[in-house]
Design an enzyme around this catalytic site. Structure first.
Site, short mmCIF file in Angstrom:
data_model
loop_
_atom_site.label_atom_id
_atom_site.label_comp_id
_atom_site.label_asym_id
_atom_site.label_seq_id
_atom_site.Cartn_x
_atom_site.Cartn_y
_atom_site.Cartn_z
N CYS A 237 45.25 22.47 -39.70
CA CYS A 237 45.13 22.19 -41.14
C CYS A 237 45.32 23.46 -41.97
CB CYS A 237 43.74 21.58 -41.38
SG CYS A 237 43.24 21.49 -43.09
N CYS B 101 42.55 24.25 -44.46
CA CYS B 101 41.38 24.75 -43.72
C CYS B 101 41.54 26.25 -43.46
CB CYS B 101 41.24 24.03 -42.39
SG CYS B 101 40.94 22.26 -42.52
#
Length: 105
Positions: A30, A33
């Site tokens: 991600c 993230c």
């Protein structure tokens, strides 16, 4: 390091703490993230005396992700005494996170 990696062995003690705990649910793949990670660590270093900062890789800890009802990453969840106080999903910049955590400082 001031961010603890959450797993099934330390989940109950960590989330059940009487100190405010912020959980960062993330995934290795991600990009938002990855962008959040250095901000999360900076805040963890700065606020370590007031707030516990923990993280959880949702792919490696699927049981915890399910228990916390994580629908997407990144998701930040605030706990105290095992009770969820609030959550926020999606990338947050440092100013947004500071404001979001202000009531616990």
């Amino acid at each position: 390091m001031s961010v603890l990696e959450l797993n099934k062995d330390n989940y109950e003690a960590t989330i059940g703490s009487d100190k405010v705990t912020v959980l960062d649910c993330y995934a290795q793949w991600c990009n938002p993230c990855k962008m959040l990670l250095p901000i999360f660590h900076r805040l963890a270093d700065e606020y370590a005396d007031k707030i516990n900062f923990v993280s959880c890789d949702v792919d490696e800890q699927q049981e915890i992700a399910a228990k916390c009802e994580i629908q997407g990453v990144p998701t930040l969840v605030v706990f105290k005494n095992g009770e969820e106080l609030k959550r926020k999903s999606g990338f947050q910049n440092e100013a947004q996170l500071r404001e979001w955590l202000q009531e616990y400082l």
